[in-house]
Write a protein that holds these residues in place. Structure first.
Motif, mmCIF file in Angstrom:
data_model
loop_
_atom_site.group_PDB
_atom_site.id
_atom_site.type_symbol
_atom_site.label_atom_id
_atom_site.label_comp_id
_atom_site.label_asym_id
_atom_site.label_seq_id
_atom_site.Cartn_x
_atom_site.Cartn_y
_atom_site.Cartn_z
ATOM 1 N N PHE A 33 27.654 20.023 10.674
ATOM 2 C CA PHE A 33 28.818 21.019 10.014
ATOM 3 C C PHE A 33 28.258 22.057 10.401
ATOM 4 O O PHE A 33 27.902 22.536 10.712
ATOM 5 C CB PHE A 33 28.476 21.045 7.930
ATOM 6 N N GLU A 34 29.433 22.360 10.973
ATOM 7 C CA GLU A 34 29.491 24.180 11.624
ATOM 8 C C GLU A 34 30.019 25.176 10.790
ATOM 9 O O GLU A 34 31.646 24.993 11.161
ATOM 10 C CB GLU A 34 30.339 23.028 13.468
ATOM 11 N N ALA A 35 29.232 26.088 10.816
ATOM 12 C CA ALA A 35 30.212 27.777 10.462
ATOM 13 C C ALA A 35 29.688 28.548 11.371
ATOM 14 O O ALA A 35 29.186 28.099 12.331
ATOM 15 C CB ALA A 35 28.732 27.691 9.181
ATOM 16 N N MET A 36 31.038 29.702 10.740
ATOM 17 C CA MET A 36 31.054 30.417 11.832
ATOM 18 C C MET A 36 30.354 32.005 11.182
ATOM 19 O O MET A 36 30.954 32.289 9.872
ATOM 20 C CB MET A 36 32.209 30.462 11.946
ATOM 21 N N MET A 37 29.634 32.473 12.007
ATOM 22 C CA MET A 37 28.809 33.431 11.018
ATOM 23 C C MET A 37 29.769 34.349 11.811
ATOM 24 O O MET A 37 30.152 34.659 12.781
ATOM 25 C CB MET A 37 27.391 34.009 11.969
ATOM 26 N N GLN A 38 29.833 35.768 10.572
ATOM 27 C CA GLN A 38 30.186 37.034 11.141
ATOM 28 C C GLN A 38 30.383 37.633 12.289
ATOM 29 O O GLN A 38 31.470 38.495 12.919
ATOM 30 C CB GLN A 38 29.539 38.409 10.087
ATOM 31 N N ASP A 39 29.270 37.059 13.586
ATOM 32 C CA ASP A 39 30.055 38.049 14.660
ATOM 33 C C ASP A 39 30.496 36.752 16.181
ATOM 34 O O ASP A 39 30.469 36.758 16.987
ATOM 35 C CB ASP A 39 28.442 37.888 15.432
ATOM 36 N N GLY A 40 30.846 35.583 14.943
ATOM 37 C CA GLY A 40 31.472 34.729 15.568
ATOM 38 C C GLY A 40 31.365 33.474 16.533
ATOM 39 O O GLY A 40 31.617 32.308 16.743
ATOM 40 N N LYS A 41 30.053 33.570 15.918
ATOM 41 C CA LYS A 41 28.771 32.473 16.388
ATOM 42 C C LYS A 41 28.597 31.530 15.733
ATOM 43 O O LYS A 41 28.848 30.978 14.266
ATOM 44 C CB LYS A 41 27.057 32.800 17.094
ATOM 45 N N ALA A 42 28.321 29.997 16.732
ATOM 46 C CA ALA A 42 28.616 29.505 15.200
ATOM 47 C C ALA A 42 26.871 29.069 14.623
ATOM 48 O O ALA A 42 25.802 28.970 15.584
ATOM 49 C CB ALA A 42 28.775 27.944 16.255
ATOM 50 N N LEU A 43 27.011 28.491 13.540
ATOM 51 C CA LEU A 43 25.702 27.916 13.488
ATOM 52 C C LEU A 43 26.006 26.070 12.609
ATOM 53 O O LEU A 43 26.469 26.516 11.905
ATOM 54 C CB LEU A 43 24.761 29.284 11.803
ATOM 55 N N GLN A 44 24.975 25.939 13.246
ATOM 56 C CA GLN A 44 24.525 24.414 12.599
ATOM 57 C C GLN A 44 23.932 24.452 11.306
ATOM 58 O O GLN A 44 23.107 24.718 11.795
ATOM 59 C CB GLN A 44 24.410 23.400 13.922
ATOM 60 N N ALA A 45 24.952 23.845 10.318
ATOM 61 C CA ALA A 45 23.993 24.062 9.070
ATOM 62 C C ALA A 45 23.886 22.963 9.126
ATOM 63 O O ALA A 45 22.567 22.805 8.220
ATOM 64 C CB ALA A 45 25.477 24.499 8.370
#
Length: 486
Positions: A231-243
């Motif tokens: 599950f990959e989320a997008m942070m406010q700076d546009g970078k991905a966080l593998q959640a």
RNA sequence: CGGAAUGUGGCGCAGUCUGGUAGCGCGUUCGCCUGGGGGGCGAAAGGUCGUGGGUUCGAGUCCCGCCAUUCCGACCA
């Protein structure tokens, strides 16, 4: 002379996102770095978030059939070395225990590991527990009747990271790790998909974070897995966080740890195992997803404090009466299961407000003499700020509090989704990807999977520090997400 | 592990170039006025200047080593 209102956090997100992130953690009193290299100390307010995550998610696992247990924090080196890919993935970041006793150091009067107490076989501090749980499963699983076996443990692991950031990447981090065993591939695959759905439900319905479910490309797979789902989320700076990830380990660990079962007709088969996890990293995700220039913004369902009631006291004469009035409201909220609290600390009111703001408490309630007289309360939503200030009757507030919190959650989730959608960009060629990141745009690229065959891709990925995130289910494997990532 | 930067009361910094008894702002404590988005006045407490060596009559300041943190890269949840 209208001055731009001062933000509680400096720098702002726009000025310096990584530094802003650090400052939010400090301002909200979530955690700090510790005397131990790369490790964090999680402070009470930060740990309360993690406790809520456990309290909410754990029953979901139990409902699915998973049982909790606990395996040792130390793993024999020989265990780790059994699965080739797994060793390769983890060996370079293991802390190793080599001695079992300290003695006075004749050189400097301090302590040193006693040379006479060197272990015959060193242990590693677990970087993950596939091996030691595999070893247990090989003994615990005998028959098809023992399957599926679904185990989970809440604990911490240690990976000697080169570069650490609080919550996002620390040498020690807290997580849950599930390890399941099935009779066949269908069982294991179904398990991975089901748990990924649980993660999605957790992230969207509890953390107000939406993302992309999908399959990892081969080079992003977990060491030792046949397939990794993420599950990959997008942070406010546009970078991905593998959640969160779930791994279909196939029979890789069954082979090396001899996890076999007898079939109904007396045959012998290898189990198909899975492993899956999310970690305290998600606290970092909450910050980077929802935080603003005044600090943390907690999604209501995970917030340690959902409602903070501030008595606005003008003089000693009415202080006790107002506080009592506030406490009575808190009691009514708590009776509904709402985490409400009256801030009775001996501080100036504005300071209490800023404290609630920086900590991201979803709903702030101000009650002074005016409200008390009129039987009203003034409420302010953290996610919207002062513009959401409204005064309503106590009865209405007590009645609506829960739905107000739900509304905050819903709005936060919509914002998360909108941001994700607006910053996911279709691209058909390597050149488009290069152009996109060369212009300092932020977000995910969604490109046809064929682009992975393009020989020019690797250089552009390297140039911009990109990685493939996953091949999202929404496109049924026809596309791949490419982004910068944490 | 490579490149860069930083380490001085709780926090943020000045002082380092040009060595000579450690300063400022915020915060903290006490008092009074105050109190609805960071208030005012007055007083006070608080620092082995990251650490270990070296140079010097004298080191926060100069030299060398080490440690930590942050950013960039490689690696990763």
């Amino acid at each position: 002379m209208s001055k731009k209102p001062r933000t509680a956090i400096t720098p702002t997100r726009e000025e310096n996102f990584p530094e802003w992130y650090q400052q939010v953690i400090k301002a909200a009193d979530l955690a700090e770095s510790s005397p131990v290299r790369g490790c964090m100390t999680v402070k009470p307010y930060g740990w309360a978030i993690w406790e809520n995550m456990q309290n909410i998610f754990d029953p979901w696992l139990k409902d699915y059939g998973v049982q909790n247990c606990s395996f040792p924090v130390l793993i024999p080196v020989s265990f780790l070395s059994k699965e080739a890919e797994h060793v390769e993935g983890f060996a370079k970041e293991c802390a190793v225990v080599t001695h079992h006793r300290l003695e006075k150091d004749p050189e400097n009067g301090g302590l040193r590991p006693a040379p006479s107490a060197e272990l015959e076989e060193p242990y590693v501090v677990r970087p993950t527990s596939e091996t030691i749980i595999g070893d247990a499963m090989s003994r615990w699983i005998q028959s098809y009747r023992d399957l599926p076996m679904q185990l989970n443990q809440w604990g911490s692991v240690m990976r000697w990271e080169m570069r650490t950031r609080i919550f996002l990447r620390t040498s020690e981090f807290f997580w849950h790790e599930g390890h399941n065993a099935y009779a066949d591939h269908e069982g294991a695959k179904g398990d991975c998909l089901h748990i990924l759905d649980l993660y999605e439900k957790f992230f969207t319905e509890i953390l107000a974070i939406d993302g992309y479910k999908g399959i990892k490309t081969a080079d992003e797979r977990f060491p030792g897995a046949n397939e990794t789902y993420a599950f990959e989320a997008m942070m406010q700076d546009g970078k991905a966080l593998q959640a969160a990830t779930t791994h279909d380990l196939g029979t890789n660990f069954s082979k090396t740890f001899d996890i076999k079962y007898q079939t109904k007709d007396g045959g012998e088969e290898l189990c198909h195992t899975t492993s899956w996890a999310f970690s305290t990293r998600m606290i970092g995700g909450l910050i980077m997803m929802h935080g603003d220039d005044d600090g943390m913004v907690m999604p209501p369902r995970i917030a340690p404090q959902q409602i903070m009631i501030l008595p606005v006291i003008k003089d000693d004469a009415t202080a006790a009466e107002i506080t009592e009035f506030c406490e009575a409201i808190a009691v009514q909220l708590k009776a509904q299961g709402i985490r409400a609290k009256v801030d009775t600390r001996d501080m100036r009111t504005p300071d209490k407000m800023w404290d609630a703001i920086k900590k991201g408490i979803p709903l702030r309630v101000e009650i002074g003499g005016r409200e008390m007289e009129a039987g009203e309360v003034t409420t302010v939503r953290r996610d919207i700020g002062r513009d959401s200030k409204q005064t309503i009757s106590v009865d209405q507030f007590v009645n609506d509090a829960e739905s107000m919190l739900d509304a905050i959650h819903d709005d936060m989730l919509v914002r998360s989704r909108t941001f994700r959608d607006e910053n996911t960009v279709l691209a058909g060629s390597v050149m488009e990807i290069d152009d996109f990141f060369s212009e300092d745009k932020i977000g995910f690229i969604r490109a046809p999977v064929e682009i992975l065959e393009d020989e020019a891709l690797a250089a552009v990925m390297k140039k911009h520090g990109l990685s493939t995130r996953n091949m999202p289910f929404i496109d049924e494997g026809s596309t791949v997400l490419i982004a910068k990532a944490y």
